[in-house]
Design a protein around this motif. Structure first.
Motif, short mmCIF file in Angstrom:
data_model
loop_
_atom_site.label_atom_id
_atom_site.label_comp_id
_atom_site.label_asym_id
_atom_site.label_seq_id
_atom_site.Cartn_x
_atom_site.Cartn_y
_atom_site.Cartn_z
N ASP A 41 -7.90 -7.95 2.27
CA ASP A 41 -9.36 -8.17 2.37
C ASP A 41 -10.09 -8.38 1.22
O ASP A 41 -11.27 -8.48 1.28
N CYS A 42 -9.21 -7.92 0.05
CA CYS A 42 -10.32 -7.84 -1.32
C CYS A 42 -10.11 -9.32 -1.96
O CYS A 42 -8.74 -9.91 -2.33
N LYS A 43 -11.04 -9.84 -2.31
CA LYS A 43 -10.92 -11.23 -2.78
C LYS A 43 -11.50 -11.51 -4.27
O LYS A 43 -11.05 -12.27 -5.04
N THR A 44 -12.25 -10.54 -4.50
CA THR A 44 -13.12 -10.64 -5.67
C THR A 44 -12.56 -9.43 -6.54
O THR A 44 -11.92 -9.14 -7.27
N THR A 45 -13.74 -8.41 -6.75
CA THR A 45 -13.53 -7.27 -7.65
C THR A 45 -12.54 -6.05 -6.97
O THR A 45 -12.65 -5.97 -6.00
N PHE A 46 -11.57 -6.02 -7.70
CA PHE A 46 -10.66 -4.85 -7.50
C PHE A 46 -10.19 -3.93 -8.63
O PHE A 46 -10.20 -4.39 -9.88
N CYS A 47 -10.32 -2.50 -8.38
CA CYS A 47 -10.04 -1.58 -9.40
C CYS A 47 -9.26 -0.55 -8.96
O CYS A 47 -9.39 0.05 -7.83
N GLY A 48 -7.76 -0.56 -9.45
CA GLY A 48 -7.01 0.63 -9.12
C GLY A 48 -5.56 0.05 -9.37
O GLY A 48 -5.16 -1.15 -9.44
N TYR A 49 -4.46 0.99 -9.35
CA TYR A 49 -3.16 0.72 -9.45
C TYR A 49 -2.83 -0.05 -10.46
O TYR A 49 -1.91 -0.95 -10.47
N GLY A 50 -3.65 -0.14 -11.49
CA GLY A 50 -3.02 -0.93 -12.92
C GLY A 50 -3.81 -2.04 -13.11
O GLY A 50 -3.73 -2.80 -14.04
N ALA A 51 -4.93 -2.48 -12.08
CA ALA A 51 -5.65 -3.46 -11.98
C ALA A 51 -6.99 -3.50 -12.19
O ALA A 51 -7.50 -2.37 -11.64
N TYR A 52 -7.84 -4.04 -12.94
CA TYR A 52 -9.25 -4.36 -12.74
C TYR A 52 -9.78 -5.54 -13.16
O TYR A 52 -9.88 -6.06 -14.19
N ASN A 69 5.45 6.43 -11.91
CA ASN A 69 6.37 5.33 -11.68
C ASN A 69 7.02 5.21 -9.99
O ASN A 69 7.15 3.85 -9.69
N LYS A 70 7.06 6.13 -9.45
CA LYS A 70 7.49 6.23 -8.25
C LYS A 70 6.17 5.56 -7.20
O LYS A 70 6.48 4.89 -6.35
N ASN A 71 5.03 5.97 -7.64
CA ASN A 71 4.02 5.16 -6.95
C ASN A 71 4.00 3.59 -7.04
O ASN A 71 3.80 2.91 -6.18
N VAL A 72 4.22 3.11 -8.46
CA VAL A 72 4.24 1.81 -8.48
C VAL A 72 5.49 1.15 -7.73
O VAL A 72 5.35 0.09 -7.30
N LYS A 73 6.54 2.01 -7.84
CA LYS A 73 7.80 1.29 -7.14
C LYS A 73 7.45 1.15 -5.52
O LYS A 73 7.99 0.28 -4.97
N LYS A 74 6.80 2.07 -4.83
CA LYS A 74 6.49 2.22 -3.50
C LYS A 74 5.66 0.94 -3.29
O LYS A 74 6.09 0.05 -2.26
N ILE A 75 4.83 0.56 -4.04
CA ILE A 75 3.93 -0.90 -4.09
C ILE A 75 4.75 -1.98 -4.12
O ILE A 75 4.60 -2.94 -3.26
N ARG A 76 5.63 -2.04 -5.19
CA ARG A 76 6.56 -3.39 -5.47
C ARG A 76 7.28 -3.49 -4.38
O ARG A 76 7.85 -4.28 -3.90
N ASN A 77 7.81 -2.20 -3.65
CA ASN A 77 8.66 -2.52 -2.44
C ASN A 77 8.04 -2.63 -1.10
O ASN A 77 8.52 -2.68 0.12
N GLY A 78 6.66 -2.90 -1.14
CA GLY A 78 5.88 -3.07 -0.05
C GLY A 78 5.62 -1.93 0.99
O GLY A 78 5.44 -2.07 2.00
N ARG A 79 5.52 -0.81 0.37
CA ARG A 79 5.46 0.46 1.17
C ARG A 79 3.96 1.16 0.67
O ARG A 79 3.31 0.88 -0.24
#
Length: 233
Positions: A151-162, A223-233
Motif C-alpha cells: 500500500d506504500c507508494k511514496t515515502t517508506f522508512c524502515g527495514y534498511g530503506a528510507y 540478519n534473521k529478520n532480514v532473512k524472514k523478509i527475503r523469504n516472504g515471511r
C-alpha cells in the motif's frame, strides 16, 4: 586520480579471491559503462543485504561473508571498481536509526544510537562523479519488502530503506545517481579517498559493551529478520 585507484588494507583488491572474481566475471573485457553496471549489480544483488561484524572489515571479508550493509558493501564496491580501473571515493554521513526499525526491534532498537554511521561510493566516469547508494538492498529483499508493504507508494522508512519513492526507488545505474537510504541522512562528514581514512576518523557511537553485544547477539537477530523478509515471511 591515482588516489582514487590505490589499494589499502581495507581495499585489498590484489588478493586472490578478488582477482579471481574479476577474471571469472570478465569485467575487464567490458567497456567502462557496462563494467560499472555489472560490478554495481553484482554487489547489489549477489552480495545480499545483511549486517557484518563491523564496518571496517576488508573487501575480501565482505566477499567471503556474501552479505553486507551500506558501509561494507561500499568497501567491496570500491575494491572491485579499483581493481578494474574505475576511480572512486567514499562519502561519509550519519543516518537516523529509524530506517533500521523492523530489522532491529524492542530493547535493542531503544539501546541503539540515534545516529548510525553511513556511507556511499562516488565513481568518476565520463568526467562526472556519480553517487551509488542504491547498492545496499538486494533486489530480492527489496521486492519482498515492497510486497509486504504494497500500500506504500511514496515515502517508506524502515527495514534498511528510507526513500520517498518506495514503489520505484532509483536503484538501477545507467550514468545516474542511485539511492535507497538517502532520506535518512542527518549529518555529512564529507569526502574521503579511502574507507581506511574514513574509519580512522569516524566510528559507530557504541561503547565496548554495546559493541560486543552487537557483534555477538544483535546483528544475528537483525540478519534473521532480514532473512524472514527475503523469504516472504
Amino acid at each position: 586520480m591515482k588516489n582514487y585507484l590505490k589499494e589499502t588494507p581495507i581495499l585489498n583488491y590484489s588478493k586472490p579471491s578478488i582477482q579471481s572474481l574479476v577474471k571469472e566475471k570478465k569485467w575487464m573485457e567490458l567497456d567502462t559503462i557496462e563494467r560499472v553496471k555489472s560490478i554495481y549489480n553484482y554487489v547489489r544483488d549477489d552480495i545480499k543485504f545483511g549486517y557484518n561484524v563491523s564496518d571496517n572489515i576488508t573487501a575480501t571479508q565482505v566477499l567471503e561473508d556474501g552479505y553486507g550493509q551500506c558501509n561494507t558493501k561500499a568497501t567491496l564496491l570500491m575494491a572491485l571498481l579499483r581493481a578494474t580501473g574505475i576511480p572512486n571515493r567514499i562519502h561519509g554521513f550519519t543516518i537516523d536509526k529509524a530506517l533500521q526499525k523492523g530489522a532491529i526491534s524492542g530493547i535493542w532498537y531503544k539501546l541503539s544510537p540515534k545516529n548510525i554511521l553511513h556511507s556511499w561510493v562516488e565513481i568518476y566516469v565520463n568526467e562526472t562523479w556519480y553517487f551509488l547508494e542504491g547498492v545496499i538492498l538486494d533486489k530480492v529483499y527489496l521486492t519482498k519488502l515492497q510486497e509486504k508493504n504494497k500500500d506504500c507508494k511514496t515515502t517508506f522508512c524502515g527495514y534498511g530503506a528510507y526513500t520517498d519513492n518506495f514503489e520505484n526507488p532509483p536503484i538501477e545505474w545507467n550514468l545516474n545517481n542511485t539511492y535507497i537510504q538517502d532520506k535518512g541522512i542527518n549529518q555529512d562528514f564529507g569526502l574521503f579517498d579511502t574507507p581506511d581514512e574514513f574509519y580512522a576518523k569516524h566510528q559507530q557511537k557504541l561503547g565496548a559493551f554495546k559493541r560486543f553485544i552487537y557483534r555477538k547477539i544483535v546483528r544475528h537477530r537483525m540478519n534473521k529478520n532480514v532473512k524472514k523478509i527475503r523469504n516472504g515471511r
